[in-house]
Motif scaffolding. Structure first.
Motif, PDB file in Angstrom:
ATOM      1  N   GLU A  58       0.338  -1.209   0.102  1.00  0.00           N
ATOM      2  CA  GLU A  58       0.515  -0.080  -0.099  1.00  0.00           C
ATOM      3  C   GLU A  58       0.987   1.403   0.398  1.00  0.00           C
ATOM      4  O   GLU A  58       0.317   2.237  -0.011  1.00  0.00           O
ATOM      5  CB  GLU A  58      -1.083  -0.096   1.144  1.00  0.00           C
ATOM      6  N   MET A  59       2.142   1.273   0.801  1.00  0.00           N
ATOM      7  CA  MET A  59       2.383   2.398   0.209  1.00  0.00           C
ATOM      8  C   MET A  59       3.958   2.354  -0.259  1.00  0.00           C
ATOM      9  O   MET A  59       4.800   1.141   0.255  1.00  0.00           O
ATOM     10  CB  MET A  59       3.173   2.823   2.192  1.00  0.00           C
ATOM     11  N   PRO A  60       4.594   3.330  -0.726  1.00  0.00           N
ATOM     12  CA  PRO A  60       5.636   3.380  -1.256  1.00  0.00           C
ATOM     13  C   PRO A  60       7.117   2.953  -0.274  1.00  0.00           C
ATOM     14  O   PRO A  60       6.961   3.366   1.262  1.00  0.00           O
ATOM     15  CB  PRO A  60       6.565   4.390  -2.052  1.00  0.00           C
ATOM     16  N   GLY A  61       7.660   1.663  -0.310  1.00  0.00           N
ATOM     17  CA  GLY A  61       9.294   1.813   0.109  1.00  0.00           C
ATOM     18  C   GLY A  61       9.934   2.207   1.001  1.00  0.00           C
ATOM     19  O   GLY A  61      11.012   2.718   1.629  1.00  0.00           O
ATOM     20  N   GLU A  62      10.376   3.841  -0.232  1.00  0.00           N
ATOM     21  CA  GLU A  62      11.024   4.889   0.018  1.00  0.00           C
ATOM     22  C   GLU A  62      11.155   5.258   0.636  1.00  0.00           C
ATOM     23  O   GLU A  62      11.072   7.039   1.484  1.00  0.00           O
ATOM     24  CB  GLU A  62      11.545   5.491  -1.436  1.00  0.00           C
ATOM     25  N   PHE A  63       9.536   5.791   1.244  1.00  0.00           N
ATOM     26  CA  PHE A  63       8.914   6.591   2.070  1.00  0.00           C
ATOM     27  C   PHE A  63       9.481   6.732   3.436  1.00  0.00           C
ATOM     28  O   PHE A  63      10.444   5.505   3.852  1.00  0.00           O
ATOM     29  CB  PHE A  63       6.907   6.297   2.700  1.00  0.00           C
ATOM     30  N   HIS A  64       9.029   7.970   4.238  1.00  0.00           N
ATOM     31  CA  HIS A  64      10.477   8.644   5.688  1.00  0.00           C
ATOM     32  C   HIS A  64       9.215   6.920   6.468  1.00  0.00           C
ATOM     33  O   HIS A  64       8.244   6.236   6.402  1.00  0.00           O
ATOM     34  CB  HIS A  64       9.794   9.676   6.076  1.00  0.00           C
ATOM     35  N   ILE A  65      10.392   6.652   7.477  1.00  0.00           N
ATOM     36  CA  ILE A  65      10.459   5.390   8.557  1.00  0.00           C
ATOM     37  C   ILE A  65       8.747   5.937   9.518  1.00  0.00           C
ATOM     38  O   ILE A  65       7.784   5.142  10.020  1.00  0.00           O
ATOM     39  CB  ILE A  65      11.254   5.121   9.313  1.00  0.00           C
ATOM     40  N   GLU A  66       8.699   7.290   9.988  1.00  0.00           N
ATOM     41  CA  GLU A  66       7.149   7.049   9.974  1.00  0.00           C
ATOM     42  C   GLU A  66       6.226   7.718   8.905  1.00  0.00           C
ATOM     43  O   GLU A  66       4.757   7.253  10.110  1.00  0.00           O
ATOM     44  CB  GLU A  66       7.495   9.302  11.326  1.00  0.00           C
ATOM     45  N   ALA A  67       6.092   7.661   8.035  1.00  0.00           N
ATOM     46  CA  ALA A  67       4.712   7.695   7.301  1.00  0.00           C
ATOM     47  C   ALA A  67       4.810   6.282   7.558  1.00  0.00           C
ATOM     48  O   ALA A  67       3.470   5.675   7.610  1.00  0.00           O
ATOM     49  CB  ALA A  67       4.989   7.994   6.183  1.00  0.00           C
ATOM     50  N   LEU A  68       6.081   5.189   7.693  1.00  0.00           N
ATOM     51  CA  LEU A  68       5.438   3.378   7.424  1.00  0.00           C
ATOM     52  C   LEU A  68       5.484   3.202   8.634  1.00  0.00           C
ATOM     53  O   LEU A  68       4.146   2.070   8.257  1.00  0.00           O
ATOM     54  CB  LEU A  68       7.060   3.285   6.843  1.00  0.00           C
ATOM     55  N   LYS A  69       5.202   3.335  10.002  1.00  0.00           N
ATOM     56  CA  LYS A  69       4.586   3.906  11.120  1.00  0.00           C
ATOM     57  C   LYS A  69       3.211   3.827  10.745  1.00  0.00           C
ATOM     58  O   LYS A  69       2.286   3.063  11.728  1.00  0.00           O
ATOM     59  CB  LYS A  69       5.693   4.096  12.229  1.00  0.00           C
ATOM     60  N   ALA A  70       3.260   4.992  10.149  1.00  0.00           N
ATOM     61  CA  ALA A  70       1.762   5.618  10.556  1.00  0.00           C
ATOM     62  C   ALA A  70       1.020   4.937   9.858  1.00  0.00           C
ATOM     63  O   ALA A  70      -0.822   3.960  10.131  1.00  0.00           O
ATOM     64  CB  ALA A  70       2.029   6.433   9.944  1.00  0.00           C
ATOM     65  N   GLN A  71       1.560   4.489   8.422  1.00  0.00           N
ATOM     66  CA  GLN A  71       0.811   3.470   7.206  1.00  0.00           C
ATOM     67  C   GLN A  71       0.113   1.814   8.304  1.00  0.00           C
ATOM     68  O   GLN A  71      -0.645   1.323   8.012  1.00  0.00           O
ATOM     69  CB  GLN A  71       1.007   2.774   6.058  1.00  0.00           C
ATOM     70  N   ALA A  72       1.396   1.018   9.046  1.00  0.00           N
ATOM     71  CA  ALA A  72       1.250  -0.264   9.836  1.00  0.00           C
ATOM     72  C   ALA A  72       0.005   0.272  10.727  1.00  0.00           C
ATOM     73  O   ALA A  72      -0.163  -0.865  11.142  1.00  0.00           O
ATOM     74  CB  ALA A  72       2.412  -0.071  10.180  1.00  0.00           C
ATOM     75  N   VAL A  73       0.616   1.389  11.760  1.00  0.00           N
ATOM     76  CA  VAL A  73      -0.989   1.372  12.701  1.00  0.00           C
ATOM     77  C   VAL A  73      -2.512   1.326  12.136  1.00  0.00           C
ATOM     78  O   VAL A  73      -2.950   0.460  11.942  1.00  0.00           O
ATOM     79  CB  VAL A  73      -0.676   2.746  14.032  1.00  0.00           C
ATOM     80  N   ALA A  74      -2.323   2.220  10.596  1.00  0.00           N
ATOM     81  CA  ALA A  74      -3.288   2.489  10.162  1.00  0.00           C
ATOM     82  C   ALA A  74      -4.157   1.104   9.268  1.00  0.00           C
ATOM     83  O   ALA A  74      -4.761   0.862   9.800  1.00  0.00           O
ATOM     84  CB  ALA A  74      -3.239   3.865   9.302  1.00  0.00           C
TER      85      ALA A  74
END
Length: 340
Positions: free
Chosen positions: A82-98
């Protein structure tokens, strides 16, 4: 004397025999017994309720089989899809929780199976949340991509393990999308239902998104053909096009809610679907000299909830994942999941 014995007999029947018969034949249950029966039924119901064991059932749309995955492994595959792996780690964490929250919300809501896939409450397609295994990620990207970004995705999921978005005591349904175009949408203006945490909020730092702005171009004949196929009764020509297609209503975020097509009011979502537009935040421009129609769009997706590109921008600006989530989901808390 005979009358007296008859009288005594009647009295005996009324006072002794009749009550005995009633007690033996009635289905009378005392209040105490009622309470006990209710408790038994309640216990039976609780026994039947399946407790969450850390695993979820997912319908694989590719193999058409049901697989059982640990929740955290499932979330890793969703974040990667769902989210590009290049994205910032905090964005990836937000996506993980969502993504984790969304999965648990669906699991609780469709415990017996989703209407569109009764075998399981979730599926691997975009109908629910896209999911890709490591093998599928290698096929979609490359082994090099997996080696580079999979550890980062694992870190994002493991650092937020078990964390879920709550609104009050309820698990939220945290919708998300790619790019809002600067302002997210109120859920009421898209899905016709209300939610206190899915309100329109600003979404800065999205300018780098590839679909922040886009233009779809059509020959006027193709444009009219698509409209007439959807709305056969309309009388629109090249000459009267500007008068026959008019904006009726925009939402607070700028997205089109209603358009009038030759007197017929239709939704912005229908127009988006007809012309396969990136969003409902669009503008139709007709050039009669070139006989071309340009449709300019801003943003990508339904616009409700968290903007992924906005989350990436916030992460780059120093915001933590909880700050990102609380910005996009009004009035929520991030807590460890408690089994209900």
């Amino acid at each position: 004397m005979k009358k007296i014995w008859i009288y005594v007999g009647v009295i005996l029947i009324i006072t002794i025999i009749l009550p005995t018969i009633l007690v033996k034949t009635s289905k009378f249950i005392s209040l105490e017994n009622k309470i006990k029966i209710k408790d038994i039924k309640k216990e039976e119901k609780e026994v039947k309720k399946e407790e969450f064991d850390g695993y979820i059932k997912v319908y694989d749309t590719r193999t058409q089989e049901v697989v059982k995955l640990s929740l955290e492994d499932y979330v890793k595959g969703v974040v990667a899809a769902e989210m590009p792996g290049e994205f910032h780690i905090e964005a990836l964490k937000a996506q993980a929780v969502a993504s984790r929250t969304y999965a648990l919300h669906k699991m609780n809501k469709f415990n017996e199976g989703h209407p569109d896939h009764p075998q399981a409450p979730l599926c691997t397609g975009v109908h629910c949340q896209a999911f890709l295994s490591i093998k599928e990620l290698e096929e979609a990207h490359s082994k090099k991509w997996v080696n580079k970004y999979w550890p980062k995705i694992e870190e994002a999921v493991e650092d937020t393990a078990g964390e879920v978005i709550y609104y009050g005591k309820e698990i939220a349904e945290p919708l998300y999308h790619s790019t809002s175009g600067g302002m997210t949408e109120d859920v009421r203006d898209v899905f016709s239902n209300d939610s206190p945490y899915l309100k329109s909020v600003s979404s800065p730092y999205e300018e780098g998104a590839p679909k922040f702005k886009d233009i779809s171009t059509f020959k006027v004949d193709e444009f009219l053909s698509k409209l007439k196929k959807k709305y056969p009764g309309v009388n629109i020509t090249k000459e009267n096009l500007p008068e026959k297609v008019k904006l009726v209503e925009r939402s607070e975020s700028g997205r089109i809610k209603k358009v009038m097509i030759d007197g017929q009011v239709v939704s912005g979502s229908e127009i988006r679907e007809i012309f396969n537009l990136n969003s409902t935040n669009f503008k139709i421009i007709y050039n009669p000299k070139t006989e071309m129609v340009d449709i300019e769009t801003i943003g990508y997706g339904h616009g409700v909830g968290m903007s992924q590109w906005g989350a990436n921008g916030m992460g780059k600006k120093g915001k933590k994942y909880k700050d990102i989530l609380k910005h996009y989901y009004t009035g929520v808390e991030i807590k460890k999941y408690k089994k209900e």
